[in-house]
Design a protein around this motif. Sequence first.
Motif, short mmCIF file in Angstrom:
data_model
loop_
_atom_site.label_atom_id
_atom_site.label_comp_id
_atom_site.label_asym_id
_atom_site.label_seq_id
_atom_site.Cartn_x
_atom_site.Cartn_y
_atom_site.Cartn_z
N VAL A 223 -0.54 -5.49 1.02
CA VAL A 223 0.88 -5.29 0.76
C VAL A 223 1.09 -5.15 -0.75
CG1 VAL A 223 3.22 -6.20 0.99
CG2 VAL A 223 1.54 -6.60 2.81
N ALA A 224 1.81 -4.12 -1.14
CA ALA A 224 2.25 -3.93 -2.51
C ALA A 224 3.66 -3.33 -2.45
CB ALA A 224 1.29 -3.05 -3.30
N TYR B 281 6.44 0.92 -7.06
CA TYR B 281 5.75 1.42 -8.25
C TYR B 281 4.28 1.00 -8.27
CZ TYR B 281 5.73 2.85 -13.24
OH TYR B 281 5.50 3.47 -14.45
N ASP B 282 3.94 -0.11 -7.60
CA ASP B 282 2.54 -0.54 -7.51
C ASP B 282 1.63 0.56 -6.99
OD1 ASP B 282 3.07 -3.16 -8.41
OD2 ASP B 282 3.22 -3.98 -6.38
N VAL B 283 2.16 1.41 -6.10
CA VAL B 283 1.31 2.41 -5.45
C VAL B 283 0.81 3.46 -6.45
CG1 VAL B 283 3.06 4.11 -4.76
CG2 VAL B 283 1.06 3.74 -3.30
N ARG B 284 1.46 3.57 -7.59
CA ARG B 284 1.05 4.56 -8.59
C ARG B 284 -0.17 4.12 -9.38
NH1 ARG B 284 4.37 8.82 -9.60
NH2 ARG B 284 6.45 8.78 -8.66
N VAL C 262 0.51 -1.49 3.20
CA VAL C 262 1.94 -1.34 3.45
C VAL C 262 2.67 -1.40 2.11
CG1 VAL C 262 3.96 -2.27 4.60
CG2 VAL C 262 1.72 -2.39 5.72
N ILE C 263 3.52 -0.39 1.86
CA ILE C 263 4.24 -0.29 0.61
C ILE C 263 5.74 -0.16 0.88
CG2 ILE C 263 4.43 0.90 -1.62
CD1 ILE C 263 1.61 0.02 -1.27
N PRO C 264 6.50 -1.25 0.91
CA PRO C 264 7.96 -1.10 0.89
C PRO C 264 8.34 -0.46 -0.45
CG PRO C 264 7.30 -3.34 1.51
CD PRO C 264 6.09 -2.67 0.97
N ALA C 265 9.16 0.59 -0.40
CA ALA C 265 9.38 1.38 -1.62
C ALA C 265 10.72 2.08 -1.58
CB ALA C 265 8.26 2.41 -1.79
N ILE D 29 1.26 2.98 4.70
CA ILE D 29 2.64 3.04 5.18
C ILE D 29 3.58 2.96 3.99
CG2 ILE D 29 4.44 1.79 6.45
CD1 ILE D 29 2.35 0.90 8.43
N GLY D 30 4.53 3.88 3.92
CA GLY D 30 5.60 3.81 2.93
C GLY D 30 6.92 3.58 3.65
N ALA D 31 7.61 2.49 3.32
CA ALA D 31 8.86 2.12 3.99
C ALA D 31 10.01 2.22 3.01
CB ALA D 31 8.77 0.70 4.56
N SER D 32 10.86 3.22 3.20
CA SER D 32 11.98 3.49 2.29
C SER D 32 13.30 3.09 2.93
CB SER D 32 12.02 4.98 1.96
OG SER D 32 13.19 5.32 1.23
#
Length: 277
Positions: free
Chosen positions: A151-152, A155-158, A175-178, A205-208
Amino acid sequence: MQRYRVAVCQMTIVREKEKNLVRAREMIARAGQQGARLVVLPEMFNCPYVASLFPMYAETYPDGPSIQMLSRAAREEGVYLVGGSVPEQDGGRIYNTSFIFSPDGRLLGRHRKMHLFDVQLASGLTVKESSTLSAGDQVTVIPSELGGLGVAICYDVRFPELMRLMVLKGARLVVIPAAFNMTTGPAHWELIFRMRAVDNQVYFIGASPARDPMAPYVAYGHSLVVDPWGNVISMAREGEEIIYAEIDLDLIEKIRSELPLLRHRRTDIYALELLAR
C-alpha cells in the motif's frame, strides 16, 4: 488464495464528513455483496482534497469516526479493506494515512504517505501538502491470504525505488489510493500504473475519487486495475462507480518464469536497500 475478486470504490467526495462516511459504507457493502474479497477506497475519502482543510478533518487512531467505520465495515462485510486515506493526527503531526483492515475488523497496518505533493504546474494548479502534512517513513507490505499486499498513496507511485522495494518485500498486489488531477491524470495516470506493473510484474490498483468539476481540486477519476503484463483489466469512467477485477496470483509466476527480469537484476553491480530507521 490464488484467485479472488477486488472492488475499487470511486466515490464522490463532499465537504460533509458524515455524508462521505455513509456513502463509503454503502459502497463497501455493495462490493461485498458482489463477491469482492478486497475493497479499496480513494485517497482522502472523508474530506475534500484541500491541504488547508486536512487539520479540520483529522482523526486519531483508533477512536476516529472514519477509522471506526472502516473497521466495522470490514468485519460486517467480511472483506479485506484498504480504507483509501484520511488525515491522521498523531503526536502533534498530521499524516495522509491509509488504514488496512482484515475481514474480522482488525487493523493489519497503516501507510503514511511518504512523498508529499508540493507542486506548481504550468496549468496554474498549485498544491503544497507539506503546509499541513508530515511525511511517513515506512515501506508498507502486509502479509495476507491474498498474497503480499503493498500500500502506498498517490504521489508515492511516481518513485520507482519505493515500488520496487515493496515488491522485494513480497508485495504481489500494490494498492494506490490516489487523486491525480486534470493535468497529471490525462498525461500520466494510466501510463504510470501500467509501467509500474510491467516493471515489477505484479498487479497494481489505482483508486481515485470521482470527478467533481465544481470541487476546489478536480480529481481525474478513471480508477483502474492493471495486471502484471501491463494490461488494464478494469477501468472506471469519470463519475461515481464501483469497478471489479479478478486477481490471479498464478499469472504473476507464469509471467516471471517466462520473463525473469527480477532474477536478472545485476545485484553484483547495483543494489536497492532500505535504510534502517
